[in-house]
Design a protein around this motif. Structure first.
Motif, short mmCIF file in Angstrom:
data_model
loop_
_atom_site.label_atom_id
_atom_site.label_comp_id
_atom_site.label_asym_id
_atom_site.label_seq_id
_atom_site.Cartn_x
_atom_site.Cartn_y
_atom_site.Cartn_z
N GLU A 132 0.87 -1.18 0.00
CA GLU A 132 0.00 0.00 0.00
C GLU A 132 0.90 1.23 0.00
OE1 GLU A 132 -2.33 3.06 0.15
OE2 GLU A 132 -1.02 2.83 1.90
N ASN A 133 0.66 2.17 -0.90
CA ASN A 133 1.67 3.18 -1.22
C ASN A 133 1.21 4.61 -0.98
OD1 ASN A 133 4.38 3.36 -2.21
ND2 ASN A 133 3.62 4.13 -4.18
N SER A 134 0.05 4.79 -0.36
CA SER A 134 -0.46 6.16 -0.27
C SER A 134 -0.78 6.61 1.15
CB SER A 134 -1.73 6.31 -1.12
OG SER A 134 -2.78 5.51 -0.60
N GLU A 135 -0.86 5.69 2.10
CA GLU A 135 -1.27 6.10 3.45
C GLU A 135 -0.54 5.22 4.48
OE1 GLU A 135 -5.56 5.70 3.07
OE2 GLU A 135 -5.46 3.61 3.70
N GLY A 136 -1.27 4.68 5.43
CA GLY A 136 -0.65 3.85 6.46
C GLY A 136 0.36 4.62 7.28
N GLU A 137 1.51 3.98 7.50
CA GLU A 137 2.54 4.55 8.37
C GLU A 137 3.26 5.73 7.73
OE1 GLU A 137 2.24 0.04 8.87
OE2 GLU A 137 2.39 1.47 7.21
N TYR A 138 3.13 5.86 6.39
CA TYR A 138 3.81 6.95 5.68
C TYR A 138 2.83 8.01 5.20
CZ TYR A 138 7.79 3.67 5.39
OH TYR A 138 8.82 2.80 5.67
N LEU A 149 12.89 21.34 24.45
CA LEU A 149 12.51 21.36 25.85
C LEU A 149 12.40 19.93 26.39
CD1 LEU A 149 9.74 24.13 25.73
CD2 LEU A 149 12.15 24.38 26.37
N PRO A 150 12.46 19.77 27.71
CA PRO A 150 12.33 18.41 28.28
C PRO A 150 11.00 17.75 27.93
CG PRO A 150 13.26 19.91 29.90
CD PRO A 150 12.82 20.76 28.73
N ILE A 151 9.98 18.55 27.63
CA ILE A 151 8.67 17.97 27.32
C ILE A 151 8.46 17.83 25.81
CG2 ILE A 151 7.57 18.78 29.43
CD1 ILE A 151 6.39 21.11 27.74
N GLU A 152 9.55 17.88 25.04
CA GLU A 152 9.43 17.76 23.59
C GLU A 152 8.72 16.46 23.22
OE1 GLU A 152 12.17 17.97 19.51
OE2 GLU A 152 13.11 18.03 21.50
N VAL A 153 7.87 16.53 22.19
CA VAL A 153 7.11 15.37 21.76
C VAL A 153 7.09 15.31 20.23
CG1 VAL A 153 4.92 16.65 21.82
CG2 VAL A 153 4.87 14.16 21.92
N GLY A 154 7.14 14.10 19.68
CA GLY A 154 7.00 13.90 18.24
C GLY A 154 6.05 12.75 17.98
N MET A 155 5.18 12.91 16.98
CA MET A 155 4.21 11.87 16.68
C MET A 155 4.10 11.66 15.18
SD MET A 155 0.94 12.46 19.20
CE MET A 155 0.53 14.03 18.42
N ASP A 156 4.07 10.40 14.77
CA ASP A 156 3.68 10.01 13.42
C ASP A 156 2.46 9.12 13.55
OD1 ASP A 156 5.46 10.89 11.14
OD2 ASP A 156 6.98 10.22 12.56
N VAL A 157 1.41 9.48 12.86
CA VAL A 157 0.14 8.76 12.97
C VAL A 157 -0.06 7.89 11.73
CG1 VAL A 157 -2.35 8.97 13.26
CG2 VAL A 157 -0.82 10.64 14.34
N ALA A 158 -0.25 6.60 11.94
CA ALA A 158 -0.57 5.70 10.83
C ALA A 158 -2.04 5.87 10.47
CB ALA A 158 -0.28 4.26 11.22
N ALA A 192 -1.04 -6.50 18.03
CA ALA A 192 -0.50 -5.43 18.87
C ALA A 192 -1.07 -4.06 18.52
CB ALA A 192 1.02 -5.40 18.76
N GLN A 193 -1.41 -3.85 17.24
CA GLN A 193 -1.97 -2.56 16.81
C GLN A 193 -3.47 -2.74 16.65
OE1 GLN A 193 1.22 -2.38 13.60
NE2 GLN A 193 1.08 -0.22 14.12
N ARG A 194 -4.20 -2.27 17.65
CA ARG A 194 -5.58 -2.69 17.85
C ARG A 194 -6.61 -1.97 17.00
NH1 ARG A 194 -6.79 -1.82 23.94
NH2 ARG A 194 -8.73 -2.83 23.29
N HIS A 195 -6.21 -0.92 16.33
CA HIS A 195 -7.22 -0.11 15.64
C HIS A 195 -7.01 -0.15 14.12
CE1 HIS A 195 -8.31 1.14 19.63
NE2 HIS A 195 -7.09 1.62 19.84
N GLY A 196 -5.97 0.55 13.64
CA GLY A 196 -5.75 0.60 12.20
C GLY A 196 -5.50 -0.77 11.59
N MET A 197 -4.71 -1.62 12.25
CA MET A 197 -4.39 -2.91 11.69
C MET A 197 -5.56 -3.89 11.79
SD MET A 197 -1.50 -2.65 10.26
CE MET A 197 -1.67 -4.31 9.67
N VAL A 198 -6.39 -3.76 12.81
CA VAL A 198 -7.60 -4.58 12.88
C VAL A 198 -8.54 -4.20 11.75
CG1 VAL A 198 -9.65 -5.09 14.26
CG2 VAL A 198 -7.41 -5.02 15.36
N MET A 199 -8.65 -2.90 11.48
CA MET A 199 -9.44 -2.45 10.34
C MET A 199 -8.85 -2.98 9.03
SD MET A 199 -10.25 1.47 9.21
CE MET A 199 -10.98 1.87 7.62
N TRP A 200 -7.53 -2.94 8.92
CA TRP A 200 -6.85 -3.49 7.73
C TRP A 200 -7.28 -4.94 7.51
CZ3 TRP A 200 -3.30 -2.47 3.82
CH2 TRP A 200 -2.53 -3.56 3.34
#
Length: 353
Positions: A132-138, A149-158, A192-200
């Motif tokens: 799959e070449n258009s969405e998912g983890e990328y 900062l100490p509270i720095e956060v980074g997120m990538d959403v599949a 382990a991935q209860r939402h997107g991968m279950v839908m997959w």
């Protein structure tokens, strides 16, 4: 004579070397075939373009490509630039901008090539990996906050959508039905991935019900790596998400002898926009300018390009020439155990044509 307009984007690293060789082989093949020709238009987009213009390609670059029948792409990545900048600025911008939602990667052990597996296992490798070449983890959804900062956060959403899953699952089912074994393995990580991968899993299962003639099984991605190594003959067509297939297909090429022979197609099956074809080896910084890069991946990619353009006979002729060269074993690149450079391998394939 059938004329195919091909946009050529060699881009970075060894891309110009192997894509230049690929265009030379395509021109030789067209001369032998006599029924078609490729009209190449070269684009200087990539990291050097970025240094001059502050962008990897023009702002209207994707629209410029719509006028072509296919795109022949080299590699993206530069040792002096961030990888996310180069990848998202060029390759992913083209794939997503033209909705090339199916990435297709064939793998098999070519004649004369000894992969890392025992011969009895390696001979069982004949796979078609659909990514799959258009969405998912990328999908590119996410962000960073509180940088430094100490509270720095980074997120990538599949991101998984019903439309995205349905269309690539149907593409994979059709591809599997066209192969002799009619066998499909669906890769997941839904334990382990209860939402997107279950839908997959659920949406893939819904689509698969329309193909009762298919022999279908399911594999967790970690178990899939083991199966590819220990029981390669049990696999045929494989469907996986963007990230999972990205990793598995590199493993597949390595098991097939070398990343240097890996080919891929980024497909929009509607033919309303061009699809893009590229070897999978990447920029290979350590080989740039040495004349030793393996062009076979670019040649196999050219076979896929021709097949997509309706030149199946020419595609088969080129594949036979590649197999003739590897089978004789006299002119092999270094990554396949030989001593030949890019020029010698190219000349050998042209002679075989």
């Amino acid at each position: 004579m059938r004329n195919h307009k091909v946009a050529v984007i060699p881009a970075d690293g060894i891309g110009p070397e192997v894509i230049g060789a690929g265009c030379e082989v395509l021109e030789a093949l067209a001369g032998v075939d006599g029924g078609f020709r490729c009209d190449f238009q070269w684009f200087d987009w990539g990291s050097d373009y970025y240094r001059l213009h502050g962008e990897m390609m023009p702002a209207d670059g994707v629209n410029m490509l719509r006028a072509y029948d296919a795109i022949y792409f080299g590699a993206v990545g530069d040792a002096e630039l961030p990888d996310d900048l180069t990848l998202w600025g060029l390759r992913l911008a083209i794939c997503q901008g033209l909705d090339q939602f199916a990435n297709v990667r064939p793998t098999r052990l070519l004649p004369g090539i000894a992969g890392p597996l025992k011969p009895a296992l390696g001979e069982g490798i004949d796979w078609l990996i659909i990514r799959e070449n258009s969405e998912g983890e990328y999908a590119g959804v996410g962000g960073r906050a509180h940088r430094g900062l100490p509270i720095e956060v980074g997120m990538d959403v599949a991101v998984f959508t019903r439309t995205g899953i349905e269309r690539v699952a149907r593409f994979a089912c059709e591809a599997a039905m066209a192969r002799p074994s009619r066998k499909l393995t669906v890769v997941t990580k839904s334990n382990a991935q209860r939402h997107g991968m279950v839908m997959w899993d659920q949406v893939c299962a819904e689509v698969i019900r329309d193909y009762p003639a298919l022999d279908v099984d399911w594999m967790l991605v970690d178990a899939m790596t083991t199966r590819m190594v220990l029981d390669p003959a049990s696999l045929d067509t494989v469907l996986a998400t963007n990230l999972h297939a990205d990793v598995l297909s590199d493993l597949a090429s390595a098991l097939g002898g070398s990343l240097g022979i890996g080919a891929t197609a980024n497909i929009n099956p509607e033919h309303s926009v061009p699809s893009m074809f590229e070897p999978i080896h990447g920029s290979a910084f350590d080989l740039i300018g040495k004349g030793v890069a393996n062009p076979i991946g670019a040649f196999w990619t050219a076979c896929m390009l021709l097949d997509h353009l309706g030149e199946a006979q020419a595609a088969e002729r080129l594949m036979q020439a590649i197999e003739s060269v590897t089978g004789h074993g006299e002119v092999l690149p270094r990554d396949l155990g030989g001593t030949a450079g890019t020029r010698a391998v190219t000349e050998a394939v042209i002679a075989a044509l």
